[in-house]
Design an enzyme around this catalytic site. Structure first.
Site, short mmCIF file in Angstrom:
data_model
loop_
_atom_site.label_atom_id
_atom_site.label_comp_id
_atom_site.label_asym_id
_atom_site.label_seq_id
_atom_site.Cartn_x
_atom_site.Cartn_y
_atom_site.Cartn_z
N HIS A 13 0.93 -1.30 -0.13
CA HIS A 13 -0.07 0.15 -0.08
C HIS A 13 0.77 1.26 -0.06
O HIS A 13 0.50 2.46 -0.34
CB HIS A 13 -0.91 -0.05 1.14
N ASP B 240 -0.03 -7.50 1.52
CA ASP B 240 0.66 -6.11 1.77
C ASP B 240 1.83 -6.01 1.85
O ASP B 240 2.59 -5.55 2.72
CB ASP B 240 -0.19 -5.67 3.03
N SER C 249 4.49 2.35 7.84
CA SER C 249 4.26 1.13 7.17
C SER C 249 5.35 0.71 6.19
O SER C 249 6.22 1.65 5.64
CB SER C 249 3.10 1.38 6.03
#
Length: 202
Positions: A77, A110, A189
């Site tokens: 992402h 992811d 992230s």
């Protein structure tokens, strides 16, 4: 065995932090501005705050090597808005901005793997992380490392493994997640979660 409990966390982090990078998706080149906190082994990590005003999206990542070739692992992402070639870059601990290409990505899990261009590789001897192969145990200490918002480079938070094989709903994979109490911030992230020995666990 509780050998991991006696590990020198600061020494481990000094080995691990140089492998962490900032990942950006940009429209134009980003500049840099001075920012110092004083001397030390990791002073270069705090030499300058990255100017990411032209970045559409930022996140973190970490360096690994495969067959002697350096790669960056991040979350899918983080780079999903990339507009093709010459749109994804990483900043290494020595403040070098390097273009990368997406080798592959999987939204279900992811995860994404980025490759450096042959004429823009990390400095020789740049740290890379290894994966942990032994099963994790509840209560083990873990450390989350990332570059939140591109403004707080090499932020570290600690915690313990608080759950194994957790279930998540949504677009990502539904089973097998590690739960920890390490605090995460926006921009973490893609950054690594490491054990007390500095091996990647998540």
């Amino acid at each position: 065995s509780l050998a991991w409990a006696a590990t020198d966390a600061p020494a481990m982090l000094e080995r691990v932090l140089p492998a962490v990078v900032t990942v950006t998706v940009e429209k134009a080149h980003a500049g840099q501005q001075p920012y110092r906190i004083g001397p030390g082994v990791l002073a270069s990590a705090y030499d300058r705050v990255l100017d990411l005003t032209d970045a559409l999206q930022t996140g973190s990542g970490f360096l690994i090597t495969h067959q002697g070739v350096p790669y960056v692992v991040t979350n899918a992402h983080v780079i999903e808005q990339a507009a093709g070639a010459d749109s994804v870059f990483v900043y290494t601990i020595d403040q070098r901005k390097l273009p990368v290409t997406v080798v592959g990505a999987e939204s279900c899990y992811d995860i994404a793997v980025l490759k450096f261009k042959p004429d823009a590789l990390p400095a020789a001897g740049t740290a890379a992380l290894n994966w942990r192969t032994e099963p994790l145990r509840l209560g083990e200490p873990v450390y989350a490392i990332g570059n939140p918002l591109g403004q707080y480079p090499y932020s570290v938070s600690d915690g313990i493994v608080s759950g194994l094989n957790r279930v998540l709903s949504g677009l990502t994979a539904k089973f097998g997640y590690l739960q920890s109490t390490a605090t995460l911030s926006w921009g973490n992230s893609g950054g690594p979660l490491v054990d007390a020995e500095g091996r990647v666990v998540g």
